[in-house]
Write an enzyme that holds these catalytic residues in place. Structure first.
Site, short mmCIF file in Angstrom:
data_model
loop_
_atom_site.label_atom_id
_atom_site.label_comp_id
_atom_site.label_asym_id
_atom_site.label_seq_id
_atom_site.Cartn_x
_atom_site.Cartn_y
_atom_site.Cartn_z
N ASN A 4 -4.19 -1.61 6.17
CA ASN A 4 -3.06 -1.06 5.47
C ASN A 4 -2.41 -0.31 5.40
O ASN A 4 -1.71 0.68 4.62
CB ASN A 4 -2.47 -2.63 4.17
CG ASN A 4 -1.67 -3.86 5.29
OD1 ASN A 4 -1.23 -3.87 6.18
ND2 ASN A 4 -2.32 -4.40 4.62
N ALA A 62 -15.18 -13.37 0.53
CA ALA A 62 -15.41 -12.00 0.18
C ALA A 62 -15.39 -11.91 -1.85
O ALA A 62 -14.54 -11.37 -2.36
CB ALA A 62 -14.16 -11.65 0.59
N GLY A 81 -9.60 -3.29 -5.75
CA GLY A 81 -9.82 -3.47 -6.90
C GLY A 81 -7.95 -2.95 -7.16
O GLY A 81 -7.74 -2.90 -8.34
N LYS A 138 0.67 -0.89 -0.54
CA LYS A 138 -0.49 0.07 0.22
C LYS A 138 1.25 1.48 -0.06
O LYS A 138 0.22 2.30 -0.14
CB LYS A 138 -1.21 0.03 1.40
CG LYS A 138 -2.57 -1.49 1.34
CD LYS A 138 -3.15 -0.38 0.45
CE LYS A 138 -4.45 -1.39 1.09
NZ LYS A 138 -5.32 -0.91 -0.76
N ASP A 142 -17.35 -10.62 -3.66
CA ASP A 142 -17.90 -9.67 -4.99
C ASP A 142 -16.96 -9.34 -6.13
O ASP A 142 -17.79 -9.33 -7.23
CB ASP A 142 -17.99 -8.24 -4.23
CG ASP A 142 -17.04 -7.34 -3.82
OD1 ASP A 142 -16.55 -6.49 -4.31
OD2 ASP A 142 -16.42 -8.50 -2.57
N SER A 200 1.07 -9.42 -0.73
CA SER A 200 0.77 -8.34 -0.37
C SER A 200 1.01 -7.65 1.10
O SER A 200 1.26 -6.26 0.89
CB SER A 200 -0.62 -8.06 -1.33
OG SER A 200 -1.70 -8.55 -0.39
#
Length: 299
Positions: free
Chosen positions: A73, A198, A171, A47, A200, A295
């Site tokens: 994050n 999750a 995203g 991030k 979606d 990540s």
């Protein structure tokens, strides 16, 4: 809608280079998998790339106070960037955020506001108006451009890479990596990965438009950094143009991947960072080398 280009990726990478690590690609022994270890960034998460680029742009425009809402994050990253650039920073976190992430944001100088998960966005917007602060969203144009450097680095460091696996929250990371990877080599397959609890993003990808999941559903997963109920609007426009597929993984697969990353490559992965390795272990992928974005490691 203005979309991120390869030129924007190069510009962002140059701007943030003094503040970040160019993280390594680590080979998983006996496998065709390489791990992009973004857990080695200053805030132990990718991030920081997007936050530095976005906060830097706001500072250039005269902002003196920035605010962000986050599962943890992104908040740390914005606080880190604001501290480097001398800006005041406020972050809004859900009351389900791990104490490690809350404490880290405070330690980086952020004023922390804690609210129920469903109130994160509305609280951030209201506080921005009240405080006169500029909002740093995790799928803003400049944030996506900053994240995109990960895709450019993978393509440069692993020239034969066939597939890149990317965790998906709202995203922004997937959008950036896809732009950079396809600019380097359109033949690279870019796949987003989510927890099945999750999913979606996968639902959106299959439907051809953004699909929103109830917060009470997305918050079932252990992957606390991937609980956003819907893809960001700008991120979605990049995803639908550049991403090849979206996969999901189970909770058991996530935990198994965390254990494997620790045992085989010595990397500490938070659940959100382990979903890509979980996808490699549980799905049939195209032939050739695979890179998985780890990540974050805030656990």
């Amino acid at each position: 809608m203005n979309l991120v280009t390869a030129t924007d990726v190069v510009s962002a990478a140059a701007k943030i280079a003094p503040f970040i690590q160019q993280t390594p690609l680590l080979h998983l022994p006996g496998e065709r998998l390489w791990i992009k270890a973004e857990n080695r960034q200053p805030t132990r998460s990718f991030k920081v790339r997007g936050a530095l680029n976005a906060v830097g742009r706001l500072a250039e425009q005269g902002a003196g106070h920035v605010i962000a809402q986050s599962s943890g994050n992104h908040a740390q990253a914005v606080a880190y960037a604001a501290g480097r650039l001398g800006l005041r920073v406020t972050v809004v976190l859900p009351d389900t955020a791990p104490s490690l992430k809350v404490d880290a944001a405070r330690g980086l100088g952020a004023e922390v506001v804690v609210v129920p998960p469903a109130l994160r966005e509305v609280t951030c917007t209201a506080l921005a108006d009240h405080l006169g602060a500029a909002v740093v969203r995790s799928d803003d144009f400049d944030t996506i451009a900053g994240h995109a450097g990960i895709g450019a680095e993978i393509a440069a460091e692993l020239p034969g890479v066939a597939t890149i696996l990317v965790p998906v929250c709202n995203g922004g990371l997937l959008a950036g990596v896809a732009v950079a990877a396809k600019a380097a080599n359109p033949a690279i397959t870019v796949i987003g990965v989510e927890p099945a609890l999750a999913a979606d993003g996968q639902a959106s990808f299959r439907a051809g438009h953004r699909v929103t999941w109830p917060v009470e559903d997305t918050y079932r997963t252990v992957a606390d950094g991937l609980r956003a109920p819907v893809l960001g609007a700008l991120a979605w426009e990049h995803i639908r143009l550049h991403v090849d597929d979206m996969l999901t993984v189970t909770e058991d697969a996530i935990v198994a991947a965390m254990d494997l990353l620790s045992a085989k490559v010595g990397e500490r992965a938070e659940p959100s960072g382990a979903v890509t390795t979980a996808a490699y272990l549980t799905h049939d992928l195209p032939p050739g080398p695979v890179a998985a974005v780890l990540s974050g490691g805030n656990i």
